[in-house]
Design a protein around this motif. Sequence first.
Motif, PDB file in Angstrom:
ATOM      1  N   ALA A  51     -13.623 -15.236 -41.005  1.00  0.00           N
ATOM      2  CA  ALA A  51     -13.283 -13.944 -41.371  1.00  0.00           C
ATOM      3  C   ALA A  51     -11.888 -13.662 -40.910  1.00  0.00           C
ATOM      4  O   ALA A  51     -11.599 -13.893 -39.746  1.00  0.00           O
ATOM      5  CB  ALA A  51     -13.978 -12.782 -40.843  1.00  0.00           C
ATOM      6  N   THR A  52     -11.120 -13.127 -41.709  1.00  0.00           N
ATOM      7  CA  THR A  52      -9.382 -12.844 -41.157  1.00  0.00           C
ATOM      8  C   THR A  52      -9.346 -11.312 -41.122  1.00  0.00           C
ATOM      9  O   THR A  52      -9.847 -10.743 -42.125  1.00  0.00           O
ATOM     10  CB  THR A  52      -8.546 -13.406 -42.195  1.00  0.00           C
ATOM     11  OG1 THR A  52      -8.654 -14.629 -42.093  1.00  0.00           O
ATOM     12  CG2 THR A  52      -6.984 -12.881 -41.654  1.00  0.00           C
ATOM     13  N   LEU A  53      -8.962 -10.767 -40.137  1.00  0.00           N
ATOM     14  CA  LEU A  53      -8.695  -9.252 -39.939  1.00  0.00           C
ATOM     15  C   LEU A  53      -7.250  -8.927 -39.665  1.00  0.00           C
ATOM     16  O   LEU A  53      -6.575  -9.552 -38.713  1.00  0.00           O
ATOM     17  CB  LEU A  53      -9.722  -8.841 -38.518  1.00  0.00           C
ATOM     18  CG  LEU A  53     -11.207  -8.577 -38.744  1.00  0.00           C
ATOM     19  CD1 LEU A  53     -11.873  -9.896 -38.643  1.00  0.00           C
ATOM     20  CD2 LEU A  53     -11.331  -7.851 -37.577  1.00  0.00           C
ATOM     21  N   LEU A  54      -6.860  -8.273 -40.638  1.00  0.00           N
ATOM     22  CA  LEU A  54      -5.498  -7.804 -40.770  1.00  0.00           C
ATOM     23  C   LEU A  54      -5.310  -6.506 -40.108  1.00  0.00           C
ATOM     24  O   LEU A  54      -5.494  -5.588 -40.833  1.00  0.00           O
ATOM     25  CB  LEU A  54      -4.804  -7.851 -42.090  1.00  0.00           C
ATOM     26  CG  LEU A  54      -5.001  -9.342 -42.661  1.00  0.00           C
ATOM     27  CD1 LEU A  54      -4.111  -9.043 -44.166  1.00  0.00           C
ATOM     28  CD2 LEU A  54      -4.101 -10.506 -42.059  1.00  0.00           C
ATOM     29  N   GLY A  55      -4.989  -6.298 -38.935  1.00  0.00           N
ATOM     30  CA  GLY A  55      -4.983  -5.055 -37.968  1.00  0.00           C
ATOM     31  C   GLY A  55      -5.907  -5.046 -37.058  1.00  0.00           C
ATOM     32  O   GLY A  55      -7.126  -5.338 -37.464  1.00  0.00           O
ATOM     33  N   LEU A  56      -5.735  -4.959 -35.743  1.00  0.00           N
ATOM     34  CA  LEU A  56      -6.836  -4.830 -34.964  1.00  0.00           C
ATOM     35  C   LEU A  56      -7.216  -3.521 -34.517  1.00  0.00           C
ATOM     36  O   LEU A  56      -8.400  -2.979 -34.195  1.00  0.00           O
ATOM     37  CB  LEU A  56      -6.395  -5.731 -33.584  1.00  0.00           C
ATOM     38  CG  LEU A  56      -7.197  -5.662 -32.422  1.00  0.00           C
ATOM     39  CD1 LEU A  56      -8.613  -6.285 -32.649  1.00  0.00           C
ATOM     40  CD2 LEU A  56      -6.599  -6.267 -31.183  1.00  0.00           C
ATOM     41  N   PHE A  61     -10.175  -8.746 -44.270  1.00  0.00           N
ATOM     42  CA  PHE A  61     -10.134  -7.382 -44.005  1.00  0.00           C
ATOM     43  C   PHE A  61      -9.004  -6.800 -43.734  1.00  0.00           C
ATOM     44  O   PHE A  61      -8.198  -7.267 -42.733  1.00  0.00           O
ATOM     45  CB  PHE A  61     -11.015  -6.952 -42.518  1.00  0.00           C
ATOM     46  CG  PHE A  61     -12.403  -7.255 -42.798  1.00  0.00           C
ATOM     47  CD1 PHE A  61     -13.430  -6.554 -43.566  1.00  0.00           C
ATOM     48  CD2 PHE A  61     -12.960  -8.454 -42.433  1.00  0.00           C
ATOM     49  CE1 PHE A  61     -14.766  -6.787 -43.553  1.00  0.00           C
ATOM     50  CE2 PHE A  61     -14.509  -8.864 -42.672  1.00  0.00           C
ATOM     51  CZ  PHE A  61     -15.255  -7.819 -43.072  1.00  0.00           C
ATOM     52  N   ALA A  62      -8.278  -5.967 -44.477  1.00  0.00           N
ATOM     53  CA  ALA A  62      -7.025  -5.269 -44.449  1.00  0.00           C
ATOM     54  C   ALA A  62      -7.089  -3.934 -43.968  1.00  0.00           C
ATOM     55  O   ALA A  62      -7.518  -2.944 -44.977  1.00  0.00           O
ATOM     56  CB  ALA A  62      -6.195  -5.359 -45.632  1.00  0.00           C
ATOM     57  N   ASP A  63      -6.702  -3.469 -42.994  1.00  0.00           N
ATOM     58  CA  ASP A  63      -6.835  -2.161 -42.426  1.00  0.00           C
ATOM     59  C   ASP A  63      -5.344  -1.981 -41.617  1.00  0.00           C
ATOM     60  O   ASP A  63      -5.356  -1.946 -40.314  1.00  0.00           O
ATOM     61  CB  ASP A  63      -7.839  -1.939 -41.517  1.00  0.00           C
ATOM     62  CG  ASP A  63      -7.955  -0.583 -41.120  1.00  0.00           C
ATOM     63  OD1 ASP A  63      -7.293   0.311 -41.575  1.00  0.00           O
ATOM     64  OD2 ASP A  63      -8.790  -0.307 -40.078  1.00  0.00           O
ATOM     65  N   LEU A  64      -4.152  -1.870 -42.393  1.00  0.00           N
ATOM     66  CA  LEU A  64      -2.700  -1.967 -41.673  1.00  0.00           C
ATOM     67  C   LEU A  64      -2.404  -0.434 -41.776  1.00  0.00           C
ATOM     68  O   LEU A  64      -2.045   0.018 -42.751  1.00  0.00           O
ATOM     69  CB  LEU A  64      -1.997  -2.597 -42.594  1.00  0.00           C
ATOM     70  CG  LEU A  64      -2.663  -4.029 -42.564  1.00  0.00           C
ATOM     71  CD1 LEU A  64      -1.705  -4.997 -43.633  1.00  0.00           C
ATOM     72  CD2 LEU A  64      -2.310  -4.965 -41.057  1.00  0.00           C
ATOM     73  N   TYR A  65      -2.262   0.123 -40.744  1.00  0.00           N
ATOM     74  CA  TYR A  65      -1.727   1.622 -40.577  1.00  0.00           C
ATOM     75  C   TYR A  65      -0.889   1.752 -39.497  1.00  0.00           C
ATOM     76  O   TYR A  65      -1.310   1.105 -38.387  1.00  0.00           O
ATOM     77  CB  TYR A  65      -2.885   2.683 -40.493  1.00  0.00           C
ATOM     78  CG  TYR A  65      -3.581   2.887 -41.808  1.00  0.00           C
ATOM     79  CD1 TYR A  65      -3.194   3.906 -42.658  1.00  0.00           C
ATOM     80  CD2 TYR A  65      -4.434   1.991 -42.414  1.00  0.00           C
ATOM     81  CE1 TYR A  65      -3.955   3.994 -43.908  1.00  0.00           C
ATOM     82  CE2 TYR A  65      -5.316   2.051 -43.596  1.00  0.00           C
ATOM     83  CZ  TYR A  65      -4.878   3.188 -44.331  1.00  0.00           C
ATOM     84  OH  TYR A  65      -5.516   3.194 -45.489  1.00  0.00           O
ATOM     85  N   SER A 121       0.297   0.821 -44.231  1.00  0.00           N
ATOM     86  CA  SER A 121       1.665  -0.179 -44.486  1.00  0.00           C
ATOM     87  C   SER A 121       1.839  -0.335 -46.056  1.00  0.00           C
ATOM     88  O   SER A 121       0.784  -0.691 -46.610  1.00  0.00           O
ATOM     89  CB  SER A 121       1.254  -1.469 -43.819  1.00  0.00           C
ATOM     90  OG  SER A 121       2.130  -2.554 -44.257  1.00  0.00           O
ATOM     91  N   PRO A 122       2.910  -0.352 -46.501  1.00  0.00           N
ATOM     92  CA  PRO A 122       3.219  -0.662 -48.133  1.00  0.00           C
ATOM     93  C   PRO A 122       2.667  -1.977 -48.377  1.00  0.00           C
ATOM     94  O   PRO A 122       2.650  -2.381 -49.702  1.00  0.00           O
ATOM     95  CB  PRO A 122       4.803  -0.725 -48.106  1.00  0.00           C
ATOM     96  CG  PRO A 122       5.251   0.083 -46.857  1.00  0.00           C
ATOM     97  CD  PRO A 122       4.340  -0.164 -45.715  1.00  0.00           C
ATOM     98  N   LEU A 123       2.463  -3.072 -47.539  1.00  0.00           N
ATOM     99  CA  LEU A 123       1.953  -4.310 -47.726  1.00  0.00           C
ATOM    100  C   LEU A 123       0.677  -4.378 -48.447  1.00  0.00           C
ATOM    101  O   LEU A 123       0.393  -4.999 -49.579  1.00  0.00           O
ATOM    102  CB  LEU A 123       1.734  -5.077 -46.482  1.00  0.00           C
ATOM    103  CG  LEU A 123       1.319  -6.675 -46.511  1.00  0.00           C
ATOM    104  CD1 LEU A 123       2.232  -7.519 -47.414  1.00  0.00           C
ATOM    105  CD2 LEU A 123       0.865  -7.002 -45.060  1.00  0.00           C
ATOM    106  N   GLN A 124      -0.114  -3.324 -48.361  1.00  0.00           N
ATOM    107  CA  GLN A 124      -1.668  -3.443 -48.843  1.00  0.00           C
ATOM    108  C   GLN A 124      -1.484  -3.018 -50.323  1.00  0.00           C
ATOM    109  O   GLN A 124      -2.519  -2.929 -50.898  1.00  0.00           O
ATOM    110  CB  GLN A 124      -2.335  -2.323 -48.074  1.00  0.00           C
ATOM    111  CG  GLN A 124      -2.861  -2.926 -46.850  1.00  0.00           C
ATOM    112  CD  GLN A 124      -4.054  -2.306 -46.077  1.00  0.00           C
ATOM    113  OE1 GLN A 124      -4.362  -2.287 -45.128  1.00  0.00           O
ATOM    114  NE2 GLN A 124      -4.556  -1.127 -46.817  1.00  0.00           N
TER     115      GLN A 124
END
Length: 247
Positions: free
Chosen positions: A67-72, A138-142, A148-151
Amino acid sequence: MLEGKIVHSTSDSYGTILVVDYPRYRVLSFDSIYEQSGFYLEKPYAVVHEYIRIMLLVLGFTEPRHATLLGLGGGSLLRSLHHYLDHCDFHVVELRSKVYDIARDYFDIPDDQRVWVSIEDAGLQIQSSKNASTDIIFADLYDAYHMSPLQVQKQFAQECSRTLTRNGWLVMNFHRLPDTHSAFFIALTEHFSTLLVCSGEFGNHILFACKSHSVNYDQVPAKLKNMEAILDETFMPLFHRLKPVAI
């Protein structure tokens, strides 16, 4: 934020980072009214925020090996995933090195051979990732106030699809769902065969995108009941709120 005791404060080029203790739990905040992450000191793998529990619903559909988590953030999702999935490896991508330092020092994130942390921009990392190299993203980029505009970029949807395995899932946290007529959403429908959404009680919307046409719903209740037992959380009511995205 409600009254709490600040136990750590630091800053980097992106802003202030606070660790705040309350009677029942600890919070990571980027110096705003929002809590970036929560942590029960006596039960580290438990989930404080509902949107994390919703993101975990994906485990009712799949048994990932990677699993890859984008944003810790404070590592809430990572702690629960690591506790529940004995045979899964994790790649965590976090932009801010000080956030990682705080998650390690104050939020008890797992640190073993199954966890690999990259201090890197998530967009650059996903572009450089290998084809079919992960089962869930999982993308949770804030930041303190914004996603984040990336999402919501078309290329992000394309690169996530390329990086995911054949039956892989992309799970994204939104404060507001993207317009179904946007280039991003059109790209999602081109690269993912199944789109589901579950809306939280506090404004978050979790979007689930699977590359496979054949999603097995029958297996979900048994898997979620097992997850409820291991994580001592409630997932079935959230599953009943999951619905196909209206396009």
